[in-house]
Design an enzyme around this catalytic site. Structure first.
Site, PDB file in Angstrom:
ATOM      1  N   CYS A 142      -3.068  -1.649   9.047  1.00 20.77           N
ATOM      2  CA  CYS A 142      -3.530  -1.046   7.793  1.00 20.77           C
ATOM      3  C   CYS A 142      -4.354   0.214   8.009  1.00 20.77           C
ATOM      4  O   CYS A 142      -3.924   1.298   7.629  1.00 20.77           O
ATOM      5  CB  CYS A 142      -4.312  -2.077   6.999  1.00 20.77           C
ATOM      6  N   ASN A 191      -9.617   2.113   2.349  1.00 21.95           N
ATOM      7  CA  ASN A 191      -9.307   1.895   3.768  1.00 21.95           C
ATOM      8  C   ASN A 191      -9.747   3.091   4.620  1.00 21.95           C
ATOM      9  O   ASN A 191     -10.258   2.917   5.725  1.00 21.95           O
ATOM     10  CB  ASN A 191      -7.814   1.630   3.962  1.00 21.95           C
ATOM     11  N   LYS A 243      -2.596   3.263   9.852  1.00 16.93           N
ATOM     12  CA  LYS A 243      -1.477   3.887   9.140  1.00 16.93           C
ATOM     13  C   LYS A 243      -1.936   4.459   7.788  1.00 16.93           C
ATOM     14  O   LYS A 243      -1.453   5.494   7.348  1.00 16.93           O
ATOM     15  CB  LYS A 243      -0.305   2.905   8.994  1.00 16.93           C
ATOM     16  N   LEU A 258     -19.904  -1.333  10.739  1.00 17.09           N
ATOM     17  CA  LEU A 258     -20.684  -0.433  11.604  1.00 17.09           C
ATOM     18  C   LEU A 258     -20.680  -0.965  13.036  1.00 17.09           C
ATOM     19  O   LEU A 258     -21.532  -0.600  13.822  1.00 17.09           O
ATOM     20  CB  LEU A 258     -22.119  -0.324  11.080  1.00 17.09           C
ATOM     21  N   GLU A 301      -6.821  -9.409   7.142  1.00 14.38           N
ATOM     22  CA  GLU A 301      -6.189 -10.454   7.943  1.00 14.38           C
ATOM     23  C   GLU A 301      -7.289 -11.316   8.542  1.00 14.38           C
ATOM     24  O   GLU A 301      -8.335 -10.812   8.930  1.00 14.38           O
ATOM     25  CB  GLU A 301      -5.322  -9.826   9.040  1.00 14.38           C
ATOM     26  N   LYS A 342      -7.829  -7.888  15.884  1.00 12.16           N
ATOM     27  CA  LYS A 342      -9.158  -8.355  15.505  1.00 12.16           C
ATOM     28  C   LYS A 342      -9.138  -9.882  15.558  1.00 12.16           C
ATOM     29  O   LYS A 342      -8.061 -10.475  15.764  1.00 12.16           O
ATOM     30  CB  LYS A 342      -9.540  -7.872  14.113  1.00 12.16           C
ATOM     31  N   THR A 383       0.846  -1.202   0.000  1.00 17.38           N
ATOM     32  CA  THR A 383       0.000   0.000   0.000  1.00 17.38           C
ATOM     33  C   THR A 383       0.874   1.242   0.000  1.00 17.38           C
ATOM     34  O   THR A 383       1.710   1.426   0.893  1.00 17.38           O
ATOM     35  CB  THR A 383      -0.913  -0.011   1.233  1.00 17.38           C
ATOM     36  N   GLU A 398      -3.911  -4.467  -2.935  1.00 20.41           N
ATOM     37  CA  GLU A 398      -4.559  -5.653  -2.349  1.00 20.41           C
ATOM     38  C   GLU A 398      -5.666  -5.202  -1.403  1.00 20.41           C
ATOM     39  O   GLU A 398      -5.560  -4.144  -0.786  1.00 20.41           O
ATOM     40  CB  GLU A 398      -3.511  -6.521  -1.634  1.00 20.41           C
TER      41      GLU A 398
HETATM   42  C1  UGA Z   1      -8.058  -3.720   6.216  1.00 25.93           C
HETATM   43  C2  UGA Z   1      -9.111  -3.648   5.108  1.00 25.93           C
HETATM   44  O1  UGA Z   1     -10.381  -4.073   5.618  1.00 25.93           O
HETATM   45  C3  UGA Z   1      -8.709  -4.524   3.923  1.00 25.93           C
HETATM   46  O2  UGA Z   1      -9.645  -4.392   2.860  1.00 25.93           O
HETATM   47  C4  UGA Z   1      -7.311  -4.083   3.435  1.00 25.93           C
HETATM   48  O3  UGA Z   1      -6.860  -4.878   2.350  1.00 25.93           O
HETATM   49  C5  UGA Z   1      -6.321  -4.223   4.592  1.00 25.93           C
HETATM   50  O4  UGA Z   1      -6.771  -3.390   5.682  1.00 25.93           O
HETATM   51  C6  UGA Z   1      -4.981  -3.765   4.100  1.00 25.93           C
HETATM   52  O5  UGA Z   1      -4.822  -2.587   3.814  1.00 25.93           O
HETATM   53  O6  UGA Z   1      -4.091  -4.603   3.919  1.00 25.93           O
HETATM   54  P1  UGA Z   1      -7.498  -5.468   8.164  1.00 25.93           P
HETATM   55  O7  UGA Z   1      -6.464  -4.509   8.627  1.00 25.93           O
HETATM   56  O8  UGA Z   1      -7.140  -6.912   8.070  1.00 25.93           O
HETATM   57  O9  UGA Z   1      -8.050  -5.055   6.709  1.00 25.93           O
HETATM   58  O10 UGA Z   1      -8.696  -5.354   9.189  1.00 25.93           O
HETATM   59  P2  UGA Z   1     -10.220  -4.946   9.138  1.00 25.93           P
HETATM   60  O11 UGA Z   1     -11.068  -6.140   8.978  1.00 25.93           O
HETATM   61  O12 UGA Z   1     -10.432  -3.835   8.189  1.00 25.93           O
HETATM   62  O13 UGA Z   1     -10.400  -4.408  10.634  1.00 25.93           O
HETATM   63  C7  UGA Z   1      -9.638  -3.286  11.088  1.00 25.93           C
HETATM   64  C8  UGA Z   1      -9.992  -2.928  12.496  1.00 25.93           C
HETATM   65  O14 UGA Z   1     -11.294  -2.366  12.554  1.00 25.93           O
HETATM   66  C9  UGA Z   1      -9.990  -4.072  13.504  1.00 25.93           C
HETATM   67  O15 UGA Z   1      -9.354  -3.622  14.679  1.00 25.93           O
HETATM   68  C10 UGA Z   1     -11.446  -4.351  13.759  1.00 25.93           C
HETATM   69  O16 UGA Z   1     -11.682  -4.869  15.042  1.00 25.93           O
HETATM   70  C11 UGA Z   1     -12.033  -2.954  13.605  1.00 25.93           C
HETATM   71  N1  UGA Z   1     -13.451  -2.936  13.209  1.00 25.93           N
HETATM   72  C12 UGA Z   1     -13.851  -3.505  12.047  1.00 25.93           C
HETATM   73  C13 UGA Z   1     -14.374  -2.286  14.020  1.00 25.93           C
HETATM   74  O17 UGA Z   1     -14.024  -1.740  15.087  1.00 25.93           O
HETATM   75  N2  UGA Z   1     -15.685  -2.246  13.638  1.00 25.93           N
HETATM   76  C14 UGA Z   1     -16.110  -2.822  12.476  1.00 25.93           C
HETATM   77  O18 UGA Z   1     -17.325  -2.738  12.184  1.00 25.93           O
HETATM   78  C15 UGA Z   1     -15.175  -3.464  11.665  1.00 25.93           C
END
Ligand code: UGA
Length: 502
Positions: free
Chosen positions: A299, A247, A302, A289, A176, A359, A141, A172
């Site tokens: 991700c 993101n 940052k 949400l 995770e 997460k 990224t 991408e």
């Molecule tokens: C995120 C993006 O969702 C991916 O599409 C992207 O490819 C990736 O970053 C990246 O740039 O590589 P990721 O970091 O694995 O993916 O995690 P997310 O599923 O996005 O969750 C991020 C954080 O948000 C977690 O701490 C999760 O607990 C929190 N979250 C998520 C919430 O607090 N509420 C929600 O409704 C969803």
């Protein structure tokens, strides 16, 4: 291989329905390992390299250094079939490939901008080692216009004048915990390209994914019917921007839900009811949400910062993003306020933690809210014990002084409060009666809104969460004799002794 011959090979093999390209991954982190393994599964010849010698040695020995569902088995199978291999020698990886995917880290600098030094190093390495023409694919990224810089550096450091080094951006969208599924069943594939030849080559690379020609470990070969993913051909600048814009939008969505949760606490509404109804509007959508402790990981935090810096540099006022970031930083403080309110004095209290990873379904603790919570609790003199399915090893390197537990029940043993900091599914299904018996005081502070407040109250717990006032729930069966405390924003009694009305 020269470009003309390479193109001939592609079209010949395409005719017989198989095109095995030689691909190298530079960087064996989450993105590089998942991308490399999945492309090997798709039938390509993949060679992965990393400057971390220990990591490569482990991978060669079949040890996957990260926890990512389905990755181990797929990696082992593709190593056995010799579609996937690892080398410490980056120059070898450059020379062996038709296409080189850059999957190195772009961590934040002090000022929030992305540190692009690893990309620059790879560019200079490719330029000096390439003996034949290559496609260099930017997978890490990066801020918009990095591809243009990459092209410039490749041109400046190129050793062999006849060698063509084309650049593409292929962001991408892997999450995770579901990265293998996301790679094999993407919503969209974005290809930021400048030449027809590059587009053609990338289409070949992704053809098995688009045509679903792979053994899917997620659905054990029986994938549910779904429409083919959208393949979007864009400019490189657009492709780079798409990633940061996506993101950052997700981050804003979470912060928005968190602000609504705060408001719910004040007006006596229930965030789950509100976001459920909002999400049924297809223009809003139900995902991202979930209110609570906010977003962590390597991700979203940052990328939102890097996007803010990019906007600043371009003279665009993106205050909206700064607010989303500020709201997110406040979440841990709000949780700590709930803990202080419930425990009164933190010093000398025993606190159990369920969940350390940023997460569920990952062992990643980078920018995990749990780290800040632990740091604050220790600073205020609490004794901390913790349990996480996957993330304890990594956390113990940062906090060796806390007690790591075999299971959630050990984490609940003799504690004054039990905190839920990660949304692991396992935590929904615990034997709460047993947990209540183990705790000094049956109190849960649910940072992920994972449990049902009414059910927890019925079980005799004092239960705190985000945006779901207890007074709105079904009346609890437990009558509690104790001093008054605030539960999730509502003024209700709680405490040390409970009497269950049957
Ligand atoms: C995120 C993006 O969702 C991916 O599409 C992207 O490819 C990736 O970053 C990246 O740039 O590589 P990721 O970091 O694995 O993916 O995690 P997310 O599923 O996005 O969750 C991020 C954080 O948000 C977690 O701490 C999760 O607990 C929190 N979250 C998520 C919430 O607090 N509420 C929600 O409704 C969803």
């Amino acid at each position: 291989m020269e470009l003309g011959r390479e193109a001939d090979t592609v079209s010949l093999e395409s005719k017989i329905g198989r095109c095995k390209l030689r691909i190298s991954m530079i960087g064996c982190g989450y993105v590089g390992l998942v991308t490399g393994t999945c492309l090997a599964e798709a039938g390509h010849q993949v060679l992965c390299t990393d400057n971390d010698a220990e990591r490569i040695a482990a991978l060669k020995a079949g040890v996957v250094p990260i926890y990512e569902p389905h990755l181990d088995a797929m990696l082992a199978a593709n190593c056995r079939s010799q579609n996937l291999s690892f080398t410490r020698n980056a120059a070898e990886a450059v020379r062996a490939a038709d296409a080189i995917f850059i999957c190195v880290g772009t961590p934040p600098l002090e000022n929030g901008e992305a540190d692009l030094s690893a990309i620059d190093n790879v560019a200079r390495l490719v330029a000096s080692e390439a003996l034949t023409s290559k496609l260099v694919v930017e997978k890490s990224t990066v801020p918009a216009q990095t591809g243009q810089q990459l092209k410039r550096v490749l041109g400046l450091y190129r050793r062999h004048g006849a060698v063509q080094l084309r650049v593409a951006s292929n962001p991408e969208f892997l999450r995770e915990g579901t990265a293998v599924q996301d790679f094999l069943h993407p919503d969209r594939i974005v290809l930021g390209v400048e030449e027809e030849e590059t587009e053609k080559q990338l289409r070949e690379i992704y053809r098995p994914i688009l045509e679903r020609r792979f053994r899917c470990p997620v659905h054990l070969g029986a994938c549910p019917p779904a429409k083919s993913p959208d393949l979007l051909i864009t400019t490189m600048n657009s492709a780079e921007l798409i990633k940061h814009a996506s993101n950052s939008f997700l981050a804003m969505k979470i912060s928005y839900a968190n602000m609504i949760a705060d408001l719910c606490e004040k007006v006596g509404a229930d965030i789950k009811e509100v976001t459920r109804a909002m999400g049924l509007d297809p223009r809003i959508g139900p995902r991202f949400l979930d209110a609570g402790l906010g977003f962590g990981g390597f991700c979203l935090p940052k990328d939102i910062q890097a996007f803010i810096r990019l906007a600043e540099r371009c003279g665009v006022d993106f205050t909206m993003l700064k607010e989303a970031e500020r709201v997110n930083k406040r979440r841990v403080d709000l949780l700590l306020e709930k803990i202080r309110k419930a425990l009164w004095v933190i010093k000398g209290k025993r606190v159990g933690i369920l969940g350390l990873a940023f997460k569920a379904n990952t062992d990643d603790i980078r920018f995990a809210p749990s780290l800040e919570v632990i740091r604050a609790l220790l600073a205020e003199g609490a004794q901390v014990r913790a349990y996480d399915q996957e993330a304890m090893d990594k956390t113990s390197a940062i906090f060796p002084q806390i007690h790591y537990c075999r299971d959630p029940y050990e984490a609940a043993q003799d504690v004054d409060a039990l905190l839920i900091l990660t949304e692991w599914e396992e935590f929904r299904q615990l034997d709460w009666e047993r947990i209540s018996d183990l705790m000094l005081r049956p109190m849960i502070i649910d940072g992920r809104n994972l449990l049902d407040p009414a059910a927890m109250m019925e079980r005799g717990f004092e239960y705190h969460c985000f945006g779901r006032p207890i007074e709105n729930q079904t009346a609890p069966k437990a009558i509690i004799h104790a001093p008054e405390v605030f539960l999730a924003g509502a003024h209700v009694p709680s405490a040390p002794s409970t009497e269950i009305v049957t």
